[in-house]
Each structure stands twice: as structure tokens, then as C-alpha cells.
Design a protein around this motif. Structure first.
Motif, PDB file in Angstrom:
ATOM      1  N   THR A 135       5.758   7.777   8.340  1.00 47.58           N
ATOM      2  CA  THR A 135       5.334   6.459   8.801  1.00 47.58           C
ATOM      3  C   THR A 135       6.556   5.598   9.113  1.00 47.58           C
ATOM      4  OG1 THR A 135       3.350   6.576   7.432  1.00 47.58           O
ATOM      5  CG2 THR A 135       3.996   4.397   8.235  1.00 47.58           C
ATOM      6  N   MET A 136       6.480   4.863  10.212  1.00 44.96           N
ATOM      7  CA  MET A 136       7.602   4.018  10.619  1.00 44.96           C
ATOM      8  C   MET A 136       7.220   2.541  10.479  1.00 44.96           C
ATOM      9  SD  MET A 136       9.903   6.265  11.330  1.00 44.96           S
ATOM     10  CE  MET A 136      11.196   5.395  12.222  1.00 44.96           C
ATOM     11  N   ARG A 137       8.212   1.733  10.220  1.00 42.72           N
ATOM     12  CA  ARG A 137       8.035   0.298  10.058  1.00 42.72           C
ATOM     13  C   ARG A 137       8.740  -0.412  11.213  1.00 42.72           C
ATOM     14  NH1 ARG A 137       8.632  -5.326   9.413  1.00 42.72           N
ATOM     15  NH2 ARG A 137       7.957  -6.013   7.324  1.00 42.72           N
ATOM     16  N   LYS A 138       7.997  -1.164  12.031  1.00 41.03           N
ATOM     17  CA  LYS A 138       8.597  -1.868  13.152  1.00 41.03           C
ATOM     18  C   LYS A 138       9.428  -3.050  12.659  1.00 41.03           C
ATOM     19  CE  LYS A 138       5.119  -0.741  16.652  1.00 41.03           C
ATOM     20  NZ  LYS A 138       4.134  -1.292  17.624  1.00 41.03           N
ATOM     21  N   ILE A 139      10.546  -3.274  13.317  1.00 39.87           N
ATOM     22  CA  ILE A 139      11.404  -4.411  13.020  1.00 39.87           C
ATOM     23  C   ILE A 139      11.374  -5.358  14.214  1.00 39.87           C
ATOM     24  CG2 ILE A 139      13.723  -5.178  12.438  1.00 39.87           C
ATOM     25  CD1 ILE A 139      12.349  -3.508  10.260  1.00 39.87           C
ATOM     26  N   VAL A 140      10.896  -6.572  13.960  1.00 40.24           N
ATOM     27  CA  VAL A 140      10.793  -7.597  14.991  1.00 40.24           C
ATOM     28  C   VAL A 140      11.619  -8.795  14.542  1.00 40.24           C
ATOM     29  CG1 VAL A 140       9.226  -9.150  16.220  1.00 40.24           C
ATOM     30  CG2 VAL A 140       8.496  -6.826  15.668  1.00 40.24           C
ATOM     31  N   GLU A 141      12.515  -9.261  15.404  1.00 30.24           N
ATOM     32  CA  GLU A 141      13.389 -10.363  15.034  1.00 30.24           C
ATOM     33  C   GLU A 141      12.576 -11.607  14.704  1.00 30.24           C
ATOM     34  OE1 GLU A 141      17.644 -12.160  16.477  1.00 30.24           O
ATOM     35  OE2 GLU A 141      16.202 -11.576  18.033  1.00 30.24           O
ATOM     36  N   TRP A 142      12.830 -12.187  13.517  1.00 32.49           N
ATOM     37  CA  TRP A 142      12.015 -13.313  13.037  1.00 32.49           C
ATOM     38  C   TRP A 142      12.144 -14.528  13.943  1.00 32.49           C
ATOM     39  CZ3 TRP A 142      13.429 -17.554   9.206  1.00 32.49           C
ATOM     40  CH2 TRP A 142      12.290 -18.278   8.853  1.00 32.49           C
ATOM     41  N   ASP A 143      13.341 -14.847  14.376  1.00 31.16           N
ATOM     42  CA  ASP A 143      13.559 -16.060  15.168  1.00 31.16           C
ATOM     43  C   ASP A 143      12.934 -15.992  16.556  1.00 31.16           C
ATOM     44  OD1 ASP A 143      14.931 -17.533  13.280  1.00 31.16           O
ATOM     45  OD2 ASP A 143      16.899 -16.815  13.900  1.00 31.16           O
ATOM     46  N   THR A 144      12.911 -14.810  17.149  1.00 28.39           N
ATOM     47  CA  THR A 144      12.519 -14.706  18.554  1.00 28.39           C
ATOM     48  C   THR A 144      11.245 -13.904  18.790  1.00 28.39           C
ATOM     49  OG1 THR A 144      13.793 -12.675  18.946  1.00 28.39           O
ATOM     50  CG2 THR A 144      14.972 -14.780  19.175  1.00 28.39           C
ATOM     51  N   GLY A 145      10.818 -13.094  17.832  1.00 22.90           N
ATOM     52  CA  GLY A 145       9.669 -12.218  18.044  1.00 22.90           C
ATOM     53  C   GLY A 145      10.007 -10.985  18.855  1.00 22.90           C
ATOM     54  N   ARG A 146      11.290 -10.748  19.094  1.00 21.45           N
ATOM     55  CA  ARG A 146      11.720  -9.621  19.917  1.00 21.45           C
ATOM     56  C   ARG A 146      11.767  -8.327  19.112  1.00 21.45           C
ATOM     57  NH1 ARG A 146      16.916  -7.874  21.637  1.00 21.45           N
ATOM     58  NH2 ARG A 146      17.837  -9.573  20.399  1.00 21.45           N
ATOM     59  N   GLY A 185       0.817  -1.209   0.000  1.00 22.64           N
ATOM     60  CA  GLY A 185       0.000   0.000   0.000  1.00 22.64           C
ATOM     61  C   GLY A 185       0.848   1.254   0.000  1.00 22.64           C
ATOM     62  N   LYS A 186       0.153   2.397   0.015  1.00 21.62           N
ATOM     63  CA  LYS A 186       0.810   3.706   0.069  1.00 21.62           C
ATOM     64  C   LYS A 186       0.959   4.126   1.535  1.00 21.62           C
ATOM     65  CE  LYS A 186       0.750   4.103  -4.435  1.00 21.62           C
ATOM     66  NZ  LYS A 186      -0.046   5.129  -5.139  1.00 21.62           N
ATOM     67  N   HIS A 187       2.046   4.865   1.820  1.00 18.39           N
ATOM     68  CA  HIS A 187       2.330   5.252   3.200  1.00 18.39           C
ATOM     69  C   HIS A 187       2.673   6.733   3.270  1.00 18.39           C
ATOM     70  CE1 HIS A 187       2.432   0.963   4.147  1.00 18.39           C
ATOM     71  NE2 HIS A 187       3.181   0.828   3.063  1.00 18.39           N
ATOM     72  N   GLY A 222      13.473  -2.410  16.853  1.00 22.65           N
ATOM     73  CA  GLY A 222      13.492  -0.989  16.562  1.00 22.65           C
ATOM     74  C   GLY A 222      12.542  -0.638  15.436  1.00 22.65           C
ATOM     75  N   GLU A 223      12.728   0.538  14.844  1.00 24.03           N
ATOM     76  CA  GLU A 223      11.873   1.003  13.752  1.00 24.03           C
ATOM     77  C   GLU A 223      12.729   1.683  12.693  1.00 24.03           C
ATOM     78  OE1 GLU A 223       8.662   3.406  15.132  1.00 24.03           O
ATOM     79  OE2 GLU A 223       7.948   1.907  16.584  1.00 24.03           O
ATOM     80  N   ILE A 224      12.241   1.602  11.448  1.00 28.27           N
ATOM     81  CA  ILE A 224      12.888   2.295  10.339  1.00 28.27           C
ATOM     82  C   ILE A 224      11.806   3.054   9.574  1.00 28.27           C
ATOM     83  CG2 ILE A 224      14.697   0.540  10.168  1.00 28.27           C
ATOM     84  CD1 ILE A 224      13.266  -0.531   7.666  1.00 28.27           C
ATOM     85  N   PRO A 225      12.166   4.115   8.868  1.00 25.47           N
ATOM     86  CA  PRO A 225      11.162   4.838   8.089  1.00 25.47           C
ATOM     87  C   PRO A 225      10.563   3.951   6.987  1.00 25.47           C
ATOM     88  CG  PRO A 225      13.136   6.163   8.370  1.00 25.47           C
ATOM     89  CD  PRO A 225      13.479   4.789   8.839  1.00 25.47           C
ATOM     90  N   GLU A 226       9.263   4.013   6.842  1.00 23.28           N
ATOM     91  CA  GLU A 226       8.579   3.284   5.780  1.00 23.28           C
ATOM     92  C   GLU A 226       8.792   4.016   4.456  1.00 23.28           C
ATOM     93  OE1 GLU A 226       7.792   0.602   4.439  1.00 23.28           O
ATOM     94  OE2 GLU A 226       6.240   0.007   5.872  1.00 23.28           O
ATOM     95  N   VAL A 227       8.751   3.268   3.364  1.00 23.08           N
ATOM     96  CA  VAL A 227       8.857   3.886   2.043  1.00 23.08           C
ATOM     97  C   VAL A 227       7.463   4.285   1.574  1.00 23.08           C
ATOM     98  CG1 VAL A 227      10.963   2.692   1.400  1.00 23.08           C
ATOM     99  CG2 VAL A 227       8.749   1.601   0.961  1.00 23.08           C
ATOM    100  N   ALA A 228       7.407   5.099   0.530  1.00 21.38           N
ATOM    101  CA  ALA A 228       6.119   5.637   0.080  1.00 21.38           C
ATOM    102  C   ALA A 228       5.158   4.547  -0.375  1.00 21.38           C
ATOM    103  CB  ALA A 228       6.356   6.644  -1.049  1.00 21.38           C
ATOM    104  N   GLU A 229       5.684   3.493  -1.008  1.00 17.38           N
ATOM    105  CA  GLU A 229       4.812   2.410  -1.479  1.00 17.38           C
ATOM    106  C   GLU A 229       5.481   1.065  -1.214  1.00 17.38           C
ATOM    107  OE1 GLU A 229       2.464   0.842  -5.512  1.00 17.38           O
ATOM    108  OE2 GLU A 229       3.973   2.440  -5.649  1.00 17.38           O
ATOM    109  N   THR A 230       4.698   0.117  -0.698  1.00 14.65           N
ATOM    110  CA  THR A 230       5.212  -1.234  -0.463  1.00 14.65           C
ATOM    111  C   THR A 230       4.378  -2.235  -1.262  1.00 14.65           C
ATOM    112  OG1 THR A 230       3.819  -1.439   1.516  1.00 14.65           O
ATOM    113  CG2 THR A 230       6.112  -0.754   1.832  1.00 14.65           C
ATOM    114  N   TYR A 231       4.961  -3.397  -1.489  1.00 14.39           N
ATOM    115  CA  TYR A 231       4.321  -4.457  -2.266  1.00 14.39           C
ATOM    116  C   TYR A 231       3.799  -5.552  -1.348  1.00 14.39           C
ATOM    117  CZ  TYR A 231       7.329  -2.082  -5.642  1.00 14.39           C
ATOM    118  OH  TYR A 231       7.972  -1.128  -6.387  1.00 14.39           O
TER     119      TYR A 231
END
Length: 542
Positions: A65-76, A59-61, A79-88
Motif C-alpha cells: 500500500t502506498m501513501r500519497k504525499i500532497v504539499e500542505w501549503d499548495t495542495g500539489r 487502520g491496518k494496511h 509523490g508516494e511513499i510506502p504505507e506502514v502496517a498500522e497507522t493511528y
């Protein structure tokens, strides 16, 4: 203890505790397949991973807008990174454009791990799928992300492919000494096959071929700085510099790729010294197959237990009287003070999910990528097609439908595990019954997909998308129903070590309605001989 033994035992010990240090990814280029598809497989193997199909709508952002980063292996939360204008939109490890990314962890030098970064390898995959259309875009995005936000994981190999080309990228952090990571990526020739399985596979690489080899500017310089390498640039091996003493092994890891190469290319016996003893020439990153590798070939390759090779898991004493190609963890064991190991094949009992991604530019755009998705053990799963254009995930594969501690009878993972876990105890008696249902389901699905490939171009996009959504949902329901029935059938047929007799597709009864006397399955000759040889006290005296 020899260095090779230390590497092997270290690898297997790590495999038993690390949540994802046990994955396999295989690749076939578009000119190595009969229909021009690029094929990438993946088995996400972990003792704590539940098999489900991840999905994140695109979608469009708005700015900020920030994108949360959660570790895949642990669910921990990391942090957050800036979202891009459009994601797939992402469907598992594929996105709406048919780009696929898979991985295998190889650990590497422990001093290069960096817990200050926030981009773990799983987030790196899924964030990139939301932002990239092609492998080259993906490589730039992935390396930019770790350079900007730091790399949280250990050494990793990635398969990155679309309908035109496939790459392997290997990457490891800098241990907090410098920001970012060192990495190298190589394009797999279109007429070749390749793969990786928890061991860095890129050795030497061309330094002036930007069409087929990309790398971080300091990949050699940093190795020199850390004391990992002091030779000529053109002789530099990424694998030996960054993967040396990382706890991986040729037999436990490269052996899986060797089995793939061995299935389709002659002359692979020459690399057995490397696989078995880490001697001689390292196995090449890719080989040209002697015949085309089909979609179906790749599905069955994911079910490999080294059959027909020196590491055949159905043959040694560990297979028991029922030729079981599985070994319970831990993978190492001690006898008389000496430590030994079991083989590690592509197909293993602790798989969360696996897939064969089929990417083909000749397909209709809405079927450009087909993620043939399976859960639990790849050997006994059914690969169900999930199209790059679907907008909903079938309930049977959806996140939240059960978990590893919560049984759900309408979850694909649990019914597949129901079937698989029965076969683990009487494998050579049950596997033909499983194959009959498994093959019928997969043959039906491949036939249905072939029909859609001809019908979808004539439909308007909304109708086509609806058709494909419906097919993935219907196929999932049908599979789960048939596998629940299959599990029930296996339980009844093989209960208590007996084998119920069948007639006209039903369990046989006497004229009075009682079960007929079953077949007593017994054991194989080797098992009986071992009893006599070990004890000698079972002789029937008349």
C-alpha cells in the motif's frame, strides 16, 4: 541600511507572500503547569488558509500500500511513499495517543531549499502523527523520512510533545547537494516554558547529552563544508549557521516568544535590545516561569497583541481612535523614501486555525490529549475541546464545510470571522460584548470537561467514546449558534457608528415602540487633537 534592518524588512516582505511563514507555537512543560499538563499552542497563520479540523482515520494496511504525499501549503501532489502496517487516527495536529506536533517556518538559507524531495513540512507532521506514539519516536520518524525521501520545504521549527515531555526540533534541507536534512532537537525542561515563531531558536546545544539533545551527525560538519561556520564544535549555533540572513527577524518573530516569556517571568526587559535591535545576548530557548501557566493562560496568550509592552499595538497611531490592535498588510510601508514596519503579534487577523493542546497522563486514556481547537482570529475565537479518542469531526469544523471563497453560516470559521471583522473597525467599543459571550462559552466548556474527567473512568470504552464524540459535536453547534447571534447583535448595536441603548437585555424602545435615540460613539481625545494639530481649520466660530 543596517544588517538588522535588512533582516527585518526581508522577513516582513516574506511574511506577506509565503503561505505559512507566520506561525507561532508556545510550550509549557508538565511541571510548569498547575495540573501537570504539557501544553502546546499553535496558530496556523496564512492569507489563504481556511480554518477546519483535519482528520485521517487509522487502520491496518496491506503490504504494498502506498501513501500519497500532497504539499500542505499548495495542495500539489509530490509523490508516494510506502504505507506502514498500522497507522493511528489523527485529529488535527494531535493523534489518538495524544501526541501533538506544530510548526513555524523560518526559511533559512535559500541555497539549502531542495525541490527534489517529496516530504514537505506539513506532510512530515501529518504522516508522523499517523505513525508515532511519543516525541522521541516522532523525531526518529521525521528525520528518517527526510533522509529517505528528501525534504521539500525550507527551514522549519517543530514543537513535538506528549503528556510526558516536549521537544523543539529545527530542521533544514541540504539544497540537493546531499540527501536529507540537518537538524537539532532539544527537550524542554519540565519546569520551563518555550516557544518559536518563524525564527530558529536553538543556538548552542550539548553534544553529549542524548537524553535531552539530539542532532544529525553532520549538523556541524555540513555547516563547515558550506562555509557557514569555522569555530569550535562546542560553540556552534544552529540558529546563526542555518538561519542567518534567512529573512526572519528578532522583532517580527522572536518578539512573539518574548511577549510570552515576559508575561510569566521577571527580568525579560534585559532581552529587549535583542528583540528591538538584534543586539546583546540572544533570548534563551526556555525560561522558568515565576508562576504556573494554566490552560486558560495559554488560551489568552494566543490572543496577545503585546499589551503592556513597548510594542503594544493598541497604543500607537496605527490603532486609530478605537485602539485596534491590527495592521493590514503589507507589514512594511514607506514615508519620504524610508521604509518602516508594523508590529507582528501572536494574535493576527489572517489565522486559519489555532489550538491549545492539553496532554496529561493523569487524565483517562480517552482524554489523554485534548485539542482545544479554534478557527479564524485566536483573539475572538472560542476554543472547543476535541478529544484524542473521537472518531468523527463536528460538522461545524469539518473539511468541506465552506472554504475561504465560499461562505457557510454553519461553519465555525465563517461565524467567527463575522464577529471578528466587525470588531476590527470599532475594537474598543465591541470587544467587551465579544468577551462576554466568548468567556461564557469557554468557561462552560472547561466546566463540562472537568465533569467528564471524573465520569469517564467509570464508563466502558464504547460509552465513553460516544459521550466524548457527542460533547465535541454539541459544543461546536452551541458555539456556532451563539456566535451567529453575536454577530447579528454587533451589527444591529453598532450600525452606522451609533451605539444602540439596551435595557433588561434587549435593545431599548420608546413607549410607542420606536428605537430610543442612540449613543453617539465619537472618537477618542487623541483623534480629535490630531485633527486640530494637522489642519487647524475645524474651529467652531460663534
Amino acid at each position: 541600511m543596517k544588517m538588522f534592518d535588512k533582516i527585518v524588512l526581508g522577513a516582513l516582505a516574506l511574511m506577506s507572500v509565503e503561505p505559512a511563514l507566520a506561525c507561532t507555537s508556545l510550550i509549557a512543560g508538565k511541571n510548569a503547569t498547575p495540573d501537570g499538563s504539557v501544553l502546546v499552542t499553535y496558530a496556523a497563520d496564512s492569507h489563504t488558509l481556511y480554518g477546519e479540523l483535519y482528520n485521517r482515520p487509522g487502520g491496518k494496511h496491506a503490504p504494498g500500500t502506498m501513501r500519497k504525499i500532497v504539499e500542505w501549503d499548495t495542495g500539489r501532489y509530490l509523490g508516494e511513499i510506502p504505507e506502514v502496517a498500522e497507522t493511528y487516527t489523527t485529529i488535527g495536529n494531535m493523534n489518538e495517543h495524544g501526541l501533538t506536533i506544530s510548526e513555524s517556518t523560518w526559511g533559512g538559507r535559500h541555497e539549502l531549499e531542495d525541490t527534489t524531495g517529496i516530504m514537505d513540512y506539513g506532510s512530515l507532521i501529518y504522516v508522523t502523527l499517523e505513525r508515532a506514539k511519543t516525541p522521541r519516536e516522532a523525531i526518529k520518524i521525521m528525520t528518517d523520512l527526510v533522509n529517505t525521501y528528501g525534504y521539500h520545504s525550507s527551514g522549519e521549527s517543530f514543537s513535538i510533545a506528549d503528556s510526558e515531555e516536549a521537544w523543539i526540533m529545527e530542521l533544514i534541507g541540504k539544497g540537493g547537494k546531499e540527501k536529507g536534512a540537518v537538524w537539532v532537537a532539544r527537550r524542554i525542561p519540565d519546569d520551563c516554558i518555550s516557544g518559536h515563531a518563524n525564527h530558529p531558536r536553538i543556538h548552542k546545544f550539548p553534544l553529549k547529552d542524548k537524553e535531552n539533545a539530539l542532532y544529525s551527525p553532520d549538523v556541524i560538519k555540513f555547516a563547515r563544508k558550506m562555509g557557514y561556520y569555522n569555530g569550535k564544535d562546542e560553540d556552534f549555533s544552529f540558529s546563526l549557521a542555518y538561519g542567518e540572513l534567512d529573512g526572519t527577524a528578532t522583532r517580527g518573530c522572536d518578539g512573539r516568544v518574548w511577549s510570552y516569556f515576559n508575561r510569566f517571568a521577571d527580568g525579560m526587559d534585559s532581552y529587549l535590545p535583542w528583540i528591538m535591535k538584534a543586539e546583546g545576548e540572544p533570548m534563551p530557548l526556555w525560561v522558568k516561569p515565576d508562576r504556573k501557566v494554566s490552560l486558560n493562560d495559554m488560551k489568552w496568550m494566543m490572543r496577545d497583541h503585546f499589551e503592556g509592552t513597548p510594542m503594544d499595538m493598541t497604543k500607537d497611531v496605527g490603532a486609530g481612535p478605537y485602539a485596534v490592535p491590527y495592521r493590514w498588510r503589507p507589514m512594511t510601508f514607506k514615508v519620504d523614501g524610508k521604509e518602516y514596519l508594523n508590529e507582528r503579534a501572536i494574535a493576527t487577523q489572517q489565522t486559519g486555525f489555532s489550538f491549545v493542546s492539553q496532554m496529561n497522563s493523569a487524565h483517562p486514556e480517552l482524554m489523554r490529549g485534548i485539542l482545544w481547537f479554534g478557527v479564524d482570529d485566536a483573539n475572538t475565537c472560542v476554543y472547543v475541546p476535541m478529544y484524542n479518542s473521537i472518531t468523527s469531526i463536528p460538522h461545524e469544523f469539518a473539511q468541506g464545510n465552506g472554504d475561504l471563497l465560499t461562505l457557510s453560516w454553519d461553519a465555525a470559521f465563517w461565524v467567527t470571522s463575522y464577529v471578528a471583522n466587525q470588531a476590527y473597525h470599532q475594537y474598543n467599543k465591541m470587544i467587551d460584548d465579544i468577551r462576554r459571550v466568548q468567556k461564557a462559552e469557554e468557561d462552560t466548556l472547561e466546566n463540562e470537561v472537568r465533569i467528564f474527567l471524573t465520569e469517564v473512568p467509570a464508563l466502558d470504552p464504547d460509552a465513553a467514546r460516544s459521550l466524548l464524540n457527542d460533547h465535541s459535536a454539541l459544543a461546536s453547534r452551541r458555539y456556532v449558534k451563539r456566535y451567529k447571534d453575536l454577530g447579528d447583535y454587533l451589527l444591529v448595536k453598532y450600525m452606522d457608528g451609533n451605539i444602540k441603548k439596551e435595557k433588561d437585555g434587549k435593545f431599548e424602545r420608546t413607549p410607542e415602540g420606536m428605537p430610543v435615540s442612540p449613543v453617539f460613539g465619537g472618537y477618542d481625545d487623541r483623534y480629535y487633537r490630531s485633527i486640530v494639530n494637522e489642519t487647524g481649520d475645524h474651529l467652531l466660530v460663534k
